[in-house]
Design a protein around this motif. Structure first.
Motif, PDB file in Angstrom:
ATOM      1  N   THR B 236       0.882  -1.171   0.000  1.00  0.00           N
ATOM      2  CA  THR B 236       0.000   0.000   0.000  1.00  0.00           C
ATOM      3  C   THR B 236       0.924   1.227   0.000  1.00  0.00           C
ATOM      4  OG1 THR B 236      -1.568  -1.244   1.326  1.00  0.00           O
ATOM      5  CG2 THR B 236      -1.944   1.130   1.129  1.00  0.00           C
ATOM      6  N   VAL B 237       0.735   2.118  -1.000  1.00  0.00           N
ATOM      7  CA  VAL B 237       1.619   3.300  -1.115  1.00  0.00           C
ATOM      8  C   VAL B 237       0.781   4.559  -1.280  1.00  0.00           C
ATOM      9  CG1 VAL B 237       3.527   2.018  -2.160  1.00  0.00           C
ATOM     10  CG2 VAL B 237       1.783   3.049  -3.628  1.00  0.00           C
ATOM     11  N   VAL B 238       1.395   5.723  -0.923  1.00  0.00           N
ATOM     12  CA  VAL B 238       0.762   7.019  -1.214  1.00  0.00           C
ATOM     13  C   VAL B 238       1.491   7.612  -2.406  1.00  0.00           C
ATOM     14  CG1 VAL B 238       0.187   9.314  -0.331  1.00  0.00           C
ATOM     15  CG2 VAL B 238       0.245   7.328   1.235  1.00  0.00           C
ATOM     16  N   HIS B 239       0.753   7.911  -3.490  1.00  0.00           N
ATOM     17  CA  HIS B 239       1.369   8.374  -4.733  1.00  0.00           C
ATOM     18  C   HIS B 239       0.302   9.101  -5.529  1.00  0.00           C
ATOM     19  CE1 HIS B 239       3.505   7.847  -8.690  1.00  0.00           C
ATOM     20  NE2 HIS B 239       4.538   8.155  -7.886  1.00  0.00           N
ATOM     21  N   ALA B 260      -7.782   8.933  -0.139  1.00  0.00           N
ATOM     22  CA  ALA B 260      -6.681   9.807   0.290  1.00  0.00           C
ATOM     23  C   ALA B 260      -5.377   9.552  -0.467  1.00  0.00           C
ATOM     24  CB  ALA B 260      -6.457   9.682   1.805  1.00  0.00           C
ATOM     25  N   GLY B 261      -5.462   9.327  -1.775  1.00  0.00           N
ATOM     26  CA  GLY B 261      -4.270   9.181  -2.602  1.00  0.00           C
ATOM     27  C   GLY B 261      -3.509   7.896  -2.387  1.00  0.00           C
ATOM     28  N   ARG B 262      -4.127   6.941  -1.720  1.00  0.00           N
ATOM     29  CA  ARG B 262      -3.441   5.655  -1.491  1.00  0.00           C
ATOM     30  C   ARG B 262      -3.736   4.685  -2.626  1.00  0.00           C
ATOM     31  NH1 ARG B 262      -3.786   3.982   4.833  1.00  0.00           N
ATOM     32  NH2 ARG B 262      -2.699   5.822   5.612  1.00  0.00           N
ATOM     33  N   TRP B 263      -2.743   3.878  -2.924  1.00  0.00           N
ATOM     34  CA  TRP B 263      -2.903   2.822  -3.921  1.00  0.00           C
ATOM     35  C   TRP B 263      -2.560   1.473  -3.319  1.00  0.00           C
ATOM     36  CZ3 TRP B 263      -4.699   3.664  -8.871  1.00  0.00           C
ATOM     37  CH2 TRP B 263      -4.840   5.024  -9.229  1.00  0.00           C
ATOM     38  N   HIS B 264      -3.328   0.493  -3.719  1.00  0.00           N
ATOM     39  CA  HIS B 264      -3.078  -0.863  -3.258  1.00  0.00           C
ATOM     40  C   HIS B 264      -2.554  -1.645  -4.452  1.00  0.00           C
ATOM     41  CE1 HIS B 264      -4.457  -4.987  -1.903  1.00  0.00           C
ATOM     42  NE2 HIS B 264      -3.640  -4.579  -0.940  1.00  0.00           N
ATOM     43  N   ALA B 265      -1.366  -2.290  -4.307  1.00  0.00           N
ATOM     44  CA  ALA B 265      -0.768  -2.989  -5.443  1.00  0.00           C
ATOM     45  C   ALA B 265      -0.417  -4.417  -5.057  1.00  0.00           C
ATOM     46  CB  ALA B 265       0.482  -2.252  -5.904  1.00  0.00           C
ATOM     47  N   ASP B 281      10.734   3.630  -3.703  1.00  0.00           N
ATOM     48  CA  ASP B 281      11.634   4.764  -3.474  1.00  0.00           C
ATOM     49  C   ASP B 281      11.880   5.533  -4.762  1.00  0.00           C
ATOM     50  OD1 ASP B 281      12.184   5.125  -0.893  1.00  0.00           O
ATOM     51  OD2 ASP B 281      14.255   4.312  -0.936  1.00  0.00           O
ATOM     52  N   ARG B 282      12.187   4.747  -5.816  1.00  0.00           N
ATOM     53  CA  ARG B 282      12.551   5.370  -7.093  1.00  0.00           C
ATOM     54  C   ARG B 282      11.410   6.241  -7.627  1.00  0.00           C
ATOM     55  NH1 ARG B 282      15.212   0.579  -8.181  1.00  0.00           N
ATOM     56  NH2 ARG B 282      13.419  -0.295  -9.308  1.00  0.00           N
ATOM     57  N   MET B 283      10.157   5.783  -7.438  1.00  0.00           N
ATOM     58  CA  MET B 283       9.055   6.589  -7.986  1.00  0.00           C
ATOM     59  C   MET B 283       8.660   7.717  -7.046  1.00  0.00           C
ATOM     60  SD  MET B 283       5.574   4.326  -7.612  1.00  0.00           S
ATOM     61  CE  MET B 283       6.057   2.674  -7.333  1.00  0.00           C
ATOM     62  N   GLY B 284       9.342   7.803  -5.873  1.00  0.00           N
ATOM     63  CA  GLY B 284       9.084   8.892  -4.934  1.00  0.00           C
ATOM     64  C   GLY B 284       7.790   8.718  -4.177  1.00  0.00           C
ATOM     65  N   ALA B 285       7.327   7.489  -4.025  1.00  0.00           N
ATOM     66  CA  ALA B 285       6.098   7.255  -3.273  1.00  0.00           C
ATOM     67  C   ALA B 285       6.413   6.937  -1.814  1.00  0.00           C
ATOM     68  CB  ALA B 285       5.318   6.104  -3.906  1.00  0.00           C
ATOM     69  N   GLU B 286       5.374   7.035  -0.972  1.00  0.00           N
ATOM     70  CA  GLU B 286       5.567   6.745   0.451  1.00  0.00           C
ATOM     71  C   GLU B 286       4.921   5.383   0.761  1.00  0.00           C
ATOM     72  OE1 GLU B 286       3.769   8.230   4.701  1.00  0.00           O
ATOM     73  OE2 GLU B 286       3.594   9.570   2.952  1.00  0.00           O
ATOM     74  N   ILE B 287       5.686   4.489   1.421  1.00  0.00           N
ATOM     75  CA  ILE B 287       5.157   3.143   1.703  1.00  0.00           C
ATOM     76  C   ILE B 287       4.313   3.169   2.985  1.00  0.00           C
ATOM     77  CG2 ILE B 287       7.224   2.444   2.987  1.00  0.00           C
ATOM     78  CD1 ILE B 287       5.646  -0.007   0.667  1.00  0.00           C
ATOM     79  N   VAL B 288       3.146   2.546   2.936  1.00  0.00           N
ATOM     80  CA  VAL B 288       2.269   2.486   4.113  1.00  0.00           C
ATOM     81  C   VAL B 288       2.254   1.072   4.696  1.00  0.00           C
ATOM     82  CG1 VAL B 288      -0.096   2.776   4.955  1.00  0.00           C
ATOM     83  CG2 VAL B 288       0.817   4.330   3.202  1.00  0.00           C
ATOM     84  N   ASP B 289       2.269   0.078   3.793  1.00  0.00           N
ATOM     85  CA  ASP B 289       2.165  -1.298   4.268  1.00  0.00           C
ATOM     86  C   ASP B 289       2.808  -2.221   3.237  1.00  0.00           C
ATOM     87  OD1 ASP B 289       1.378  -3.378   5.932  1.00  0.00           O
ATOM     88  OD2 ASP B 289      -0.503  -3.683   4.854  1.00  0.00           O
TER      89      ASP B 289
END
Lengths: 285, 310
Positions: B236-239, B260-265, B281-289
């Motif tokens: 789960t990331v914020v991107h 809230a801008g979260r994506w589940h992959a 990291d490379r795509m500049g996203a924030e990891i949630v889970d």
């Protein structure tokens, strides 16, 4: 078969320090110990747990037979005063055979079908057939105790008491052993041949004729005038036990000793073989 | 070294009945916890019955500790213990007497019986209840007492037939601890179960049987590998935008937008969590889970045995 030291090595270092090692017994020695332990368990339950139930179950029926036929009927003139003397051997045989029969068949039905408790004994270190044989032996012991208790009971209930003056003790002892074994073997046949939900029907259908055609209430010789019935009673193994008891306890005419011995031994061997076969069929799929 | 050998075991009940077991083979090593899994009626209980002297094989050979079960059942019975699915305690006896008479059958002296029985009752949380008739025991207590009874004669091999079916979570955890302790002490255990989590946690190796045949035999991890499609990483990331294009290089991706801008992959394939984190990291996203996806034993089981009701 591994040796004692291998066994000890294989079980070393297990469990809490208070726990003793398993006794390293040869299968033969283990079998003897297990058989005796099964008897010990049954004796414990009979004499320390269920004594009152055992006595009531074995003695109520003979008590009322002795009282009604041996005392009431003679007193109201429906039977001769000396009838009790002919009745007692029959009641001894009845108690012996029926107690042994019930004490084998009923527990078998319950333990195989409902409580399943026989499973733990079938996993004890002895051949499965000996678990069945132990049932026969112990039921015979219970029946012998019950039959011996009939004597003091009869001394009180019967008007003439009990006269042990002409008793052949050796014959009486042999009959206690063989008569109870015959009853217990028959019980094993019934207890293993019949589906558990049918056992009450079987008891109704089997027990009543067994009780009343077994020369219990009359000497076999007295049936001379009722020839067809006299022949039928020879099918009933209890006839031989009753006549044997009559021969051991009284000096009236009875079936010949040879026929008595043959009848009891043949019945015991046949029923024991059939019963143990039935037991093994239930014990091992 | 094998302590249990089952070789081409076949069992037909009655001359015209169906074959309950049709040629099952496996071996269990000394000290192993071995699971026998399969749907109802697959042949598990028949297999255990053949190993514990209660079922006569139609053909094939079963041996315990190198001893042929058919040839010398008494020597086999000296080495094994069985905890059955359904209670079979001696109901006229107290809990303590159930244990002491069991030990008597195995030749223990009077003093040893009582000492060992009291120690085991204590270990199994039954101290203080030893005088009770077992009729008054709850299901969990009866189960613990049956295991204590089985251990009275120090079996080399313990057979547990669905040991935790119907137990509350406390009893189940307790039993799992006991099984792990027995394994550490060197007892070989063969257990059947429907509980895949239980098999996964306890067993060194597992055989899956169905329709009287062995259809798989491996370690739990090895069995899970039978479903390679079900492995990967779940994130789960914020991107600001769908992260799928940035993750596609690592494997097959499924994404879905959350609030809230979260994506589940879900990333399927041979992806390590470190690789996934680096890509995030490379795509500049924030990891949630982040969670590893593994096929469960249950998935494997259903995959192998099908969804049909038995």
């Amino acid at each position: 078969m591994s040796t004692a030291s291998e066994r000890a090595a294989a079980t070393a270092g297990r469990g809490s320090p208070v726990a003793p090692e398993a006794p390293a017994l040869s299968p033969r020695a283990a079998t003897v110990r297990a058989f005796l332990a099964l008897l010990e368990r049954d004796a414990w339950v009979t004499f320390r747990r269920d004594l009152a139930a055992f006595l009531a179950q074995s003695l109520m029926q003979p008590l009322f037979f002795l009282f009604t036929f041996g005392r009431v009927l003679p007193e109201i003139g429906a039977a001769q005063g000396a009838y009790g003397k002919q009745l007692l051997p029959g009641i001894l045989a009845l108690t012996l055979v029926i107690t042994a029969l019930q004490n084998t068949s009923l527990p078998l039905v319950i333990e195989f079908s409902f409580t399943k408790e026989i499973e733990d004994r079938l996993l004890a270190p002895l051949p499965a057939a000996l678990v069945g044989l132990e049932k026969i032996v112990f039921a015979s012991l219970r029946a012998t105790v019950a039959a011996l208790l009939i004597l003091p009971m009869a001394a009180v209930v019967l008007p003439g008491g009990v006269d042990l003056g002409s008793v052949s003790w050796l014959g009486f002892l042999a009959l206690l052993v063989m008569g109870s074994l015959a009853g217990a073997s028959l019980g094993m046949v019934l207890g293993t041949a019949v589906p558990p939900n049918r056992i009450n029907v079987v008891f109704a259908v089997f027990l009543t004729p067994l009780i009343f055609t077994g020369a219990t209430f009359y000497p076999w010789q007295a049936l001379d005038g009722l020839r067809w019935f006299q022949v039928i009673t020879l099918i009933n193994p209890m006839t031989y036990v009753s006549e044997g008891m009559r021969s051991a306890l009284t000096d009236g005419p009875t079936l010949a000793t040879g026929w008595i011995a043959l009848g009891i031994v043949a019945a015991t061997v046949a029923f024991a073989a059939l019963g143990l076969k039935g037991f093994l069929r239930r014990a091992v799929d | 070294m094998a302590i249990i050998e089952v070789d081409e075991l076949r069992k037909r009940y009655g001359p015209s009945g169906p074959e309950a077991v049709s040629g099952v083979s496996f071996t269990v090593r000394r000290g192993e916890v071995f699971g026998l899994l399969g749907p109802n009626g697959a042949g598990k209980t028949t297999t255990i019955g053949a190993l514990t002297t209660r079922v006569r094989p139609t053909s094939g050979r079963v041996a315990v500790d190198g001893i042929d079960v058919q040839r010398d059942p008494v020597a086999v019975k000296q080495r094994i213990a069985v905890v059955p699915q359904r209670p079979n305690l001696d109901r006229v006896l107290s809990a303590l007497e159930n244990l002491t008479f069991h030990a008597a059958y195995f030749g223990y002296s009077r003093g040893d019986r009582k000492r060992r029985a009291l120690a085991l009752l204590d270990e199994f949380g039954l101290a203080g209840r030893e005088g009770d008739r077992v009729d008054n025991y709850s299901g969990g207590m009866a189960q613990r007492l049956m295991i204590a009874r089985a251990l009275m004669h120090r079996p080399h091999v313990l057979f547990l037939d669905e040991p935790t079916t119907g137990l509350d979570p406390q009893s189940r955890l307790f039993l799992w601890d006991q099984i792990e302790r027995l394994r550490r002490e060197g007892t070989t255990i063969l257990l059947t179960t429907h509980d895949m989590a239980e098999a996964d946690r306890l067993c060194d190796r597992i055989a899956i049987v169905d329709h009287g045949k062995r259809i798989a035999l491996d370690t739990p991890a090895g069995l899970r590998d039978l479903l390679p499609g079900a492995r990967g990483v779940e994130l789960t990331v914020v991107h600001p935008s769908d992260p799928a294009p940035a993750l596609a290089a690592l494997g097959d991706v499924e994404t879905s937008a959350q609030e809230a801008g979260r994506w589940h992959a879900r990333l399927y394939g041979e992806v390590t969590p470190a690789q996934a984190l680096a890509a995030v990291d490379r795509m500049g996203a924030e990891i949630v889970d982040l969670r590893r996806i593994e096929g469960t034993l249950e998935d494997v089981f259903v995959q192998l045995t099908g969804r049909d009701l038995r």
